[in-house]
Design a protein around this motif. Structure first.
Motif, PDB file in Angstrom:
ATOM      1  N   CYS A   1      37.890  42.016  35.210  1.00 37.21           N
ATOM      2  CA  CYS A   1      38.744  43.195  35.123  1.00 37.21           C
ATOM      3  C   CYS A   1      38.883  43.718  33.694  1.00 37.21           C
ATOM      4  CB  CYS A   1      40.120  42.884  35.716  1.00 37.21           C
ATOM      5  SG  CYS A   1      40.087  42.604  37.501  1.00 37.21           S
ATOM      6  N   SER A   2      38.245  43.064  32.736  1.00 38.55           N
ATOM      7  CA  SER A   2      38.225  43.574  31.364  1.00 38.55           C
ATOM      8  C   SER A   2      37.159  44.647  31.180  1.00 38.55           C
ATOM      9  CB  SER A   2      37.973  42.424  30.382  1.00 38.55           C
ATOM     10  OG  SER A   2      39.021  41.478  30.428  1.00 38.55           O
TER      11      SER A   2
ATOM     12  N   GLN B   1      47.066  47.821  41.730  1.00 34.15           N
ATOM     13  CA  GLN B   1      47.519  49.103  42.284  1.00 34.15           C
ATOM     14  C   GLN B   1      46.305  49.982  42.543  1.00 34.15           C
ATOM     15  OE1 GLN B   1      49.983  51.372  39.635  1.00 34.15           O
ATOM     16  NE2 GLN B   1      50.247  53.074  41.077  1.00 34.15           N
ATOM     17  N   ASP B   2      46.139  50.442  43.773  1.00 31.15           N
ATOM     18  CA  ASP B   2      45.021  51.305  44.150  1.00 31.15           C
ATOM     19  C   ASP B   2      45.311  52.736  43.698  1.00 31.15           C
ATOM     20  OD1 ASP B   2      42.937  52.681  45.299  1.00 31.15           O
ATOM     21  OD2 ASP B   2      43.254  51.894  47.324  1.00 31.15           O
TER      22      ASP B   2
ATOM     23  N   GLY C   1      38.131  54.474  44.018  1.00 36.23           N
ATOM     24  CA  GLY C   1      37.547  53.295  43.396  1.00 36.23           C
ATOM     25  C   GLY C   1      38.195  52.877  42.098  1.00 36.23           C
ATOM     26  N   ARG C   2      39.330  53.450  41.744  1.00 33.82           N
ATOM     27  CA  ARG C   2      40.011  53.117  40.493  1.00 33.82           C
ATOM     28  C   ARG C   2      41.216  52.234  40.788  1.00 33.82           C
ATOM     29  NH1 ARG C   2      42.368  57.124  38.169  1.00 33.82           N
ATOM     30  NH2 ARG C   2      42.047  56.555  35.964  1.00 33.82           N
ATOM     31  N   TRP C   3      41.443  51.250  39.899  1.00 33.61           N
ATOM     32  CA  TRP C   3      42.497  50.271  40.102  1.00 33.61           C
ATOM     33  C   TRP C   3      43.257  50.028  38.806  1.00 33.61           C
ATOM     34  CZ3 TRP C   3      43.231  48.299  44.989  1.00 33.61           C
ATOM     35  CH2 TRP C   3      42.204  48.565  45.905  1.00 33.61           C
ATOM     36  N   ARG C   4      44.539  49.776  38.940  1.00 34.11           N
ATOM     37  CA  ARG C   4      45.357  49.360  37.805  1.00 34.11           C
ATOM     38  C   ARG C   4      45.671  47.880  37.998  1.00 34.11           C
ATOM     39  NH1 ARG C   4      46.038  50.978  32.633  1.00 34.11           N
ATOM     40  NH2 ARG C   4      47.944  50.040  31.788  1.00 34.11           N
ATOM     41  N   VAL C   5      45.192  47.037  37.069  1.00 37.92           N
ATOM     42  CA  VAL C   5      45.339  45.597  37.214  1.00 37.92           C
ATOM     43  C   VAL C   5      45.288  44.956  35.831  1.00 37.92           C
ATOM     44  CG1 VAL C   5      42.838  45.293  37.608  1.00 37.92           C
ATOM     45  CG2 VAL C   5      44.447  43.542  38.428  1.00 37.92           C
ATOM     46  N   PHE C   6      46.081  43.920  35.632  1.00 38.16           N
ATOM     47  CA  PHE C   6      46.158  43.229  34.342  1.00 38.16           C
ATOM     48  C   PHE C   6      46.421  44.218  33.199  1.00 38.16           C
ATOM     49  CE2 PHE C   6      43.153  40.369  36.740  1.00 38.16           C
ATOM     50  CZ  PHE C   6      44.075  39.347  36.947  1.00 38.16           C
TER      51      PHE C   6
ATOM     52  N   ALA D   1      35.588  50.337  40.242  1.00 34.90           N
ATOM     53  CA  ALA D   1      34.664  49.421  40.904  1.00 34.90           C
ATOM     54  C   ALA D   1      33.914  50.185  41.989  1.00 34.90           C
ATOM     55  CB  ALA D   1      35.402  48.229  41.498  1.00 34.90           C
ATOM     56  N   GLY D   2      32.647  49.818  42.204  1.00 36.52           N
ATOM     57  CA  GLY D   2      31.862  50.499  43.213  1.00 36.52           C
ATOM     58  C   GLY D   2      30.660  49.673  43.636  1.00 36.52           C
ATOM     59  N   ALA D   3      30.046  50.088  44.744  1.00 35.91           N
ATOM     60  CA  ALA D   3      28.811  49.465  45.238  1.00 35.91           C
ATOM     61  C   ALA D   3      27.630  50.318  44.802  1.00 35.91           C
ATOM     62  CB  ALA D   3      28.851  49.334  46.758  1.00 35.91           C
ATOM     63  N   PHE D   4      26.662  49.669  44.160  1.00 35.34           N
ATOM     64  CA  PHE D   4      25.458  50.337  43.665  1.00 35.34           C
ATOM     65  C   PHE D   4      24.250  49.488  44.066  1.00 35.34           C
ATOM     66  CE2 PHE D   4      29.009  51.168  40.874  1.00 35.34           C
ATOM     67  CZ  PHE D   4      28.954  52.539  40.636  1.00 35.34           C
ATOM     68  N   PRO D   5      23.780  49.606  45.298  1.00 37.20           N
ATOM     69  CA  PRO D   5      22.673  48.746  45.747  1.00 37.20           C
ATOM     70  C   PRO D   5      21.401  49.004  44.932  1.00 37.20           C
ATOM     71  CG  PRO D   5      23.136  50.495  47.348  1.00 37.20           C
ATOM     72  CD  PRO D   5      24.252  50.519  46.356  1.00 37.20           C
TER      73      PRO D   5
END
Length: 469
Positions: free
Chosen positions: A180-181, A207-208, A212-217, A223-227
């Motif tokens: 998460c850094s 917190q959502d 795809g954006r989050w508030r944490v620590f 975060a996302g999926a990139f196959p």
């Protein structure tokens, strides 16, 4: 334009096509920005832990390759012990194979701290840093501790398990805080992304923020999926080369009366090789017409053979192959051709093209690019069939493959039989759809889409120009 800095455990000279599609794709972006690629040199030195080892630099066109050697003790702890003795098995859902108690974590931290310290000396204020894979999870946190303000992204090439499995790692909260850094964390599949978001919600009360954006620590991340894909054009060019064509003609002559099945894997417990051989044995037992007509060529290239788990699977494979050939083989036909060695990349497309069926049946895999290479190598007028594990990341994209549960021996054998008997029109339709998918989401799409999102986030927060591809 911002400079791209790629950090990975090992680096490759992007000018050398043998480096593979990933190195070529990263090389293109690095070339465009006059970038830097930083990582371990692959060399070990007999120096005490803590020795201040130098950074070696060389130019590969406009790209700077910067490498560090490792002491033997650091290599054993960081690479063999923690990366491959703890993280690799747990992230592939194999808690039973993880060595939690050996104390390797200190070496893992130490090497990441050293990499961060040495990398900081090379960074420019407007660089964008892209860190690759599980060896370097804490690198952003170490860089932040040294005052790094640059945008840092991370991509995990292997799976991320559900929260309860990840939480079995002692210090799992430290690892997740390290993830998460980063400013953008990328995963191979939606399943991996879902596991990540469940963890940060359940364990860290994230917190959502939407999209795809989050508030944490106490920080915001995306975060996302990139196959990841392959360079389809490069692989098609390889398939048209002399070595590939020679392999294709040889296979076609030697097995003119057989239907070939192919498996190409590293020797690793995550690849499901014993389960695959048992399914092939079930095919021979249940469908007698497949005897003397179906031959499986299984390549299992050497991997980490100093680890006991790999020695065990090697012996199991040799026993299974001997048993199948002993029970079903004839003087003029051996059911399994097993090779415990590496086949040159330039020859593989010819082997793929000569094979009616590809068996890509891992128990768990981040993506599995063999599946995509097999598709790219096929003759569209007479294509083969891909039998693919539902537990490979590729299964989320390659819906037209025959998806199987590799733990279900009878079900996998049935799918192999269907693949061998599939009519031409259905094979063509499936292949056409699969080829369109891998062309659209190739390795260049992967690179561009990830860096575009990382660059956009930088522009939103700092107002500086982002990396344009």
């Amino acid at each position: 334009m911002s400079r791209l800095v790629v950090v990975s455990n090992r680096i490759a000279d992007p000018r050398k096509t043998a480096a593979g599609g990933l190195a070529v794709a990263l090389g293109e972006v690095l070339n465009n920005s006059g970038g830097l690629w930083f990582g371990w040199s692959g060399k070990l030195v007999d120096e005490p832990v803590g020795t201040d080892l130098p950074v070696h630099k060389q130019q590969a066109g406009p790209v700077t390759l910067a490498t560090m050697d490792l002491t033997r003790e650091d290599y054993e702890a960081y690479y063999v012990g923690y990366s491959n003795g703890v993280l690799w098995p747990v992230l592939h859902y194999r808690l039973d194979l993880a060595d939690f108690d050996a104390g390797y974590i200190e070496g893992y931290r130490r090497v990441n701290q050293t990499f961060a310290r040495k990398l900081m000396e090379l960074l420019r204020p407007d660089d964008i840093v892209w860190v690759q894979d599980y060896h370097l999870i804490p690198l952003a946190a170490e860089l932040r501790a040294l005052g790094c303000q640059q945008r840092i992204g991370f991509f995990l090439h292997i799976p991320l398990p559900p929260p309860l499995i990840f939480a079995a790692i002692p210090g799992h909260d430290w690892l997740m805080k390290g993830l998460c850094s980063y400013d953008l964390v990328g995963f191979q599949s939606r399943a991996d992304l879902d596991n990540f978001t469940r963890y940060i919600q359940d364990e860290a009360h994230a917190q959502d923020l939407g999209e795809g954006r989050w508030r944490v620590f106490n920080r915001t991340l995306q975060a996302g999926a990139f196959p990841i894909g392959i360079d389809v054009k490069e692989f098609e060019s390889l398939a048209a080369g002399a070595e590939s064509m020679d392999m294709f003609e040889r296979m076609r002559r030697e097995y003119s009366r057989r239907k070939l099945l192919v498996g190409v894997d590293r020797l690793d417990y995550s690849k499901g090789l014993p389960q695959r051989l048992r399914a092939f044995r079930e095919l021979l037992a249940k469908y007698p017409e497949s005897r003397k007509s179906a031959t499986l060529i299984q390549i299992a290239s050497p991997s980490r053979e100093d680890v006991s788990a790999y020695t065990d699977i090697l012996h199991e494979l040799e026993s299974l192959c001997g048993s199948i050939n002993g029970n079903y083989g004839e003087l003029d036909w051996m059911p399994v051709r097993y090779m415990h060695r590496t086949v040159a990349r330039a020859r593989l497309p010819g082997l793929y093209r000569a094979s009616r069926v590809a068996l890509v049946t891992p128990l768990r895999d981040g993506m599995n690019l063999v599946a995509k290479e097999y598709i790219a190598a096929q003759d569209p007028d007479d294509p083969g069939v891909l039998v693919l594990s539902r537990f490979a990341g590729a299964a989320e994209q390659l819906k037209e493959a025959l998806l199987v549960n590799p733990y279900d021996t009878a079900g996998t054998a049935e799918a192999i039989h269907v693949a061998l008997e599939m009519p031409l029109e259905e094979r063509q339709q499936r292949h056409q759809a699969l080829l369109a998918t891998i062309r659209k989401a190739d390795v260049h799409w992967w690179c561009d889409s990830y860096l575009h999102l990382l660059g956009q986030a930088e522009a939103e927060e700092s107002g500086t120009p982002w990396l344009r591809l």
